[in-house]
Design a protein around this motif. Structure first.
Motif, PDB file in Angstrom:
ATOM      1  N   ILE A 107       0.811  -1.222   0.000  1.00 50.14           N
ATOM      2  CA  ILE A 107       0.000   0.000   0.000  1.00 50.14           C
ATOM      3  C   ILE A 107       0.844   1.271   0.000  1.00 50.14           C
ATOM      4  O   ILE A 107       0.310   2.356  -0.243  1.00 50.14           O
ATOM      5  N   HIS A 108       2.142   1.144   0.273  1.00 46.97           N
ATOM      6  CA  HIS A 108       2.989   2.338   0.349  1.00 46.97           C
ATOM      7  C   HIS A 108       3.221   2.921  -1.044  1.00 46.97           C
ATOM      8  O   HIS A 108       3.739   2.265  -1.932  1.00 46.97           O
ATOM      9  N   GLU A 109       2.814   4.150  -1.217  1.00 50.74           N
ATOM     10  CA  GLU A 109       2.962   4.840  -2.506  1.00 50.74           C
ATOM     11  C   GLU A 109       3.356   6.290  -2.217  1.00 50.74           C
ATOM     12  O   GLU A 109       2.489   7.151  -2.037  1.00 50.74           O
ATOM     13  N   PRO A 110       4.654   6.565  -2.132  1.00 53.51           N
ATOM     14  CA  PRO A 110       5.098   7.911  -1.745  1.00 53.51           C
ATOM     15  C   PRO A 110       4.782   8.965  -2.808  1.00 53.51           C
ATOM     16  O   PRO A 110       4.643   8.645  -3.997  1.00 53.51           O
ATOM     17  N   ILE A 111       4.622  10.186  -2.350  1.00 53.71           N
ATOM     18  CA  ILE A 111       4.471  11.325  -3.256  1.00 53.71           C
ATOM     19  C   ILE A 111       5.508  12.368  -2.845  1.00 53.71           C
ATOM     20  O   ILE A 111       6.094  12.282  -1.771  1.00 53.71           O
ATOM     21  N   GLN A 112       5.715  13.331  -3.709  1.00 53.96           N
ATOM     22  CA  GLN A 112       6.678  14.380  -3.410  1.00 53.96           C
ATOM     23  C   GLN A 112       6.130  15.257  -2.293  1.00 53.96           C
ATOM     24  O   GLN A 112       5.042  15.813  -2.409  1.00 53.96           O
ATOM     25  N   ARG A 113       6.888  15.367  -1.195  1.00 50.86           N
ATOM     26  CA  ARG A 113       6.452  16.182  -0.066  1.00 50.86           C
ATOM     27  C   ARG A 113       7.314  17.432   0.009  1.00 50.86           C
ATOM     28  O   ARG A 113       8.324  17.480   0.679  1.00 50.86           O
TER      29      ARG A 113
END
Length: 302
Positions: free
Chosen positions: A37-43
């Protein structure tokens, strides 16, 4: 006597090994699920001057997206709820954004319904659009496939909510008062609009009730016995940029926060057509007042 004592020792060791095996199995499956489920986005939010840390118990925000995903279509965010968490105050605030809210869509140079931001640019555009609308940073997101939403609730053996209004939708009847809901019933309950005189605002109330009920149910130790079903439901239907270690930290140190949830909402009811489409026009002063509350809760200068 010696034989009995030895049997008790072996029995105790056996129970301990079974317990260790059970915990390890949970951890392995939890880790596998979090990988899925881990789906990083630009923070890189312009609304944040310093990075925050869940481990250091910094206040943070989450955008909950309930997405109506369709075959061969990215879908739209049917539900958009901003959650702020302040561990020092041991409190949480939840604000539903009406999906028809007329806003500037980040990166498109035009105005449209806020729920279209996801359709135009996925999670990142939805996050940026909400950040600009409320003038707060969005640190994390959790995206749930609404059709699979019922699987998660069924894995929790249903949820219980306090229904404030008798409602009927098709073959489904929801009496006023405390009601127990299966996954399918909860999905219908959370989507009712036309049968509720409050329209989308009543729907928002029910969605927040179900989310709160899910949080409380998931925190119950007895839920662990259903971990296989829960992990499968989550893996199939949820995406988030929370890491495994952050979720472990949340479970360990933030459990008391769920006992103090404040529900915020837009009170204004102004809306109208632009061409063929109806939009909700949020009152500027109300948006600023809500933004102020959320900023204070995040420990930011309001």
């Amino acid at each position: 006597m010696f034989k009995k004592r030895r049997l008790l020792i072996f029995f105790g060791i056996g129970i301990l090994l079974i317990g260790i095996g059970y915990v390890l199995d949970i951890l392995i499956k939890a880790n596998d699920t979090l990988d899925a489920i881990h789906e990083p986005i630009q923070r890189d939010s312009a609304k944040r001057e310093e990075e925050i840390s869940v481990k250091e118990r910094d206040p943070f925000s989450v955008l909950l997206l309930g997405v109506d995903e369709r075959p061969n279509d990215v879908g739209r965010s049917d539900t958009m709820i901003v959650v702020t968490v302040n561990p020092k105050e041991k409190s949480m605030k939840m604000l539903s954004i009406p999906r028809d809210t007329y806003v500037d869509i980040y990166g498109r140079g035009e105005k449209d319904k806020i729920n279209h931001s996801y359709a135009f640019g996925g999670v990142e555009m939805a996050v940026k659009t909400v950040e600009n609308f409320l003038d707060i940073p969005i640190d994390y997101y959790v995206k749930v496939n609404m059709e699979g939403f019922k699987d998660i609730i069924d894995a929790l053996d249903g949820v219980t909510v306090e229904n404030d209004m008798e409602l009927t939708h098709g073959n489904y009847h929801f009496p006023k008062g405390k009601i127990e809901l299966t996954g399918k019933e909860a999905l219908v309950f959370s989507r009712i609009r036309s049968e509720d005189p409050r329209g989308d605002f009543g729907r928002q109330i029910r969605q927040k009730q179900i989310i709160e009920a899910m949080i409380n149910k998931a925190a119950n130790i007895s839920t662990l016995w259903k971990y296989n079903d829960i992990f499968k439901a989550l893996g199939d239907n949820v995406k988030t940029n929370f890491t495994f270690s952050e979720i472990v930290e949340l479970q360990k140190t933030y459990s008391d926060v769920r006992k103090n949830i404040e529900q915020l909402r837009f009170e204004g009811r102004d809306g109208g057509f632009i061409g063929d489409y109806w939009y909700y026009f949020a009152n500027t002063e109300e948006v600023q007042a809500l933004s102020h509350q959320l900023k204070e809760h995040l420990g930011l200068q309001a």
